[in-house]
Design a protein around this motif. Structure first.
Motif, PDB file in Angstrom:
ATOM      1  N   GLU A  42       0.824  -1.227   0.000  1.00 29.40           N
ATOM      2  CA  GLU A  42       0.000   0.000   0.000  1.00 29.40           C
ATOM      3  C   GLU A  42       0.852   1.270   0.000  1.00 29.40           C
ATOM      4  N   TYR A 211      -5.383  -4.270   2.945  1.00 28.56           N
ATOM      5  CA  TYR A 211      -6.326  -4.351   1.835  1.00 28.56           C
ATOM      6  C   TYR A 211      -5.732  -5.225   0.748  1.00 28.56           C
ATOM      7  N   PRO A 212      -6.477  -6.234   0.278  1.00 29.67           N
ATOM      8  CA  PRO A 212      -7.795  -6.629   0.768  1.00 29.67           C
ATOM      9  C   PRO A 212      -7.704  -7.203   2.178  1.00 29.67           C
ATOM     10  N   SER A 213      -8.841  -7.449   2.779  1.00 30.55           N
ATOM     11  CA  SER A 213      -8.873  -7.870   4.169  1.00 30.55           C
ATOM     12  C   SER A 213      -8.150  -9.193   4.382  1.00 30.55           C
ATOM     13  N   TYR A 233      -7.417  -8.881  -5.907  1.00 36.75           N
ATOM     14  CA  TYR A 233      -8.277  -7.969  -5.161  1.00 36.75           C
ATOM     15  C   TYR A 233      -9.729  -8.248  -5.505  1.00 36.75           C
ATOM     16  N   LYS A 236     -14.855  -4.111  -6.446  1.00 39.85           N
ATOM     17  CA  LYS A 236     -15.195  -2.978  -5.588  1.00 39.85           C
ATOM     18  C   LYS A 236     -16.596  -2.471  -5.886  1.00 39.85           C
ATOM     19  N   TRP A 241     -16.524   1.794  -1.700  1.00 40.06           N
ATOM     20  CA  TRP A 241     -15.073   1.895  -1.788  1.00 40.06           C
ATOM     21  C   TRP A 241     -14.613   3.331  -1.594  1.00 40.06           C
ATOM     22  N   ARG A 248      -9.988   5.649   5.495  1.00 36.64           N
ATOM     23  CA  ARG A 248      -8.635   5.135   5.670  1.00 36.64           C
ATOM     24  C   ARG A 248      -7.589   6.235   5.515  1.00 36.64           C
TER      25      ARG A 248
END
Length: 271
Positions: A42, A211-213, A233, A236, A241, A248
């Motif tokens: 990320e 992300y993703p969880s 991923y 969305k 999203w 976030r």
């Protein structure tokens, strides 16, 4: 009762012997040579670097580089970047990326505990997903300190302790099913103390949620074993999203993120 105690002692002994070995990482990177199938971080590292000012012309070292994706981004920003990893399969990945990239990095096969560089060589040293795999992290940080110039920066990124990921990970370690063999984690205050003990003044921290969880990633790994390939991923929902992303971005790098996120980082300066 005596036999139970002996069994417990045996379990503890076996658990303590688990380690993150070079063989495990060679195997891991051999199976993850397709970089597009490996999750990014990320860009936490890049966010940290953006707070350090212009890095153009800076000499930077990434230790335990893996795919080296952060390093390629830094090279595109004008830095001269070296990447070190002791796994030859990781070095091969980076060499292949060098062939595809406009901005190259310099791969070096070497040991994080004995870096193949002279004292005070670099302006910045960083690593992501490295420190937690070794029981003697101070030795790695001492080497980071040695190769940094006075006033140079260190950026360290590790798993955050207070997360469900920690529980799942330690269950897998205890049952010898963890991909890396052994791993630990850190709270933000603990990481700050560790860097301070090694001669760094910590300037700020960065935090991020996964992300993703975690549960999607687990589900995806289960699917792999069943022969089902899910996308890296999940799809969305645009409105949701957008809301999620906004929340976030507002909360990341705050104290809340540093105590609830999947990973944390600190930026320190060599005294």
């Amino acid at each position: 009762m005596l036999s139970v105690e002996k069994n417990n002692e045996k379990f503890i002994f076996i658990f303590m012997r688990r380690e993150s070995s070079k063989d495990k990482w060679e195997k891991f990177w051999q199976g993850h040579s397709d970089v597009d199938e490996v999750y990014s971080n990320e860009e936490r590292i890049i966010r940290a670097f953006l707070n350090l000012g212009d890095i153009s012309g800076k000499k930077i070292l990434e230790v335990g580089a893996g795919t080296g994706r952060d390093s390629f981004k830094l090279a595109s920003m004008g830095a001269s970047v070296f990447v070190v990893d002791y796994a030859l399969n990781a070095i091969k990945i980076i060499e292949n990326l060098n062939k595809e990239s406009e901005f190259n990095v310099i791969p070096v096969c070497g040991d994080a505990f004995k870096l193949p560089f002279k004292d005070e060589t670099f302006d910045i040293v960083f690593h992501q997903g490295l420190l937690e795999h070794f029981r003697n992290p101070k030795c790695i940080l001492d080497e980071n300190y040695r190769v940094l110039r006075k006033g140079g920066y260190i950026v360290v990124d590790v798993p955050q302790r207070w997360h469900i990921y920690t529980i799942i990970k330690h269950i897998l370690i205890a049952t010898d099913k963890w991909f890396a063999g052994w791993e630990t984690e850190y709270s933000y205050p603990q990481l700050v103390r560790l860097l301070s003990q090694c001669g760094f003044d910590v300037k700020f921290g960065v935090g991020e949620w996964m992300y993703p969880s975690l549960f999607y990633r687990i589900f995806r790994e289960i699917g792999k074993k069943a022969g089902i390939k899910l996308p890296l991923y999940p799809p969305k929902v645009p409105v949701l999203w957008k809301i999620r992303k906004s929340i976030r971005e507002r909360l990341r790098d705050t104290r809340f993120a540093l105590t609830t996120g999947i990973a944390i980082g600190v930026v320190g300066i060599k005294r």
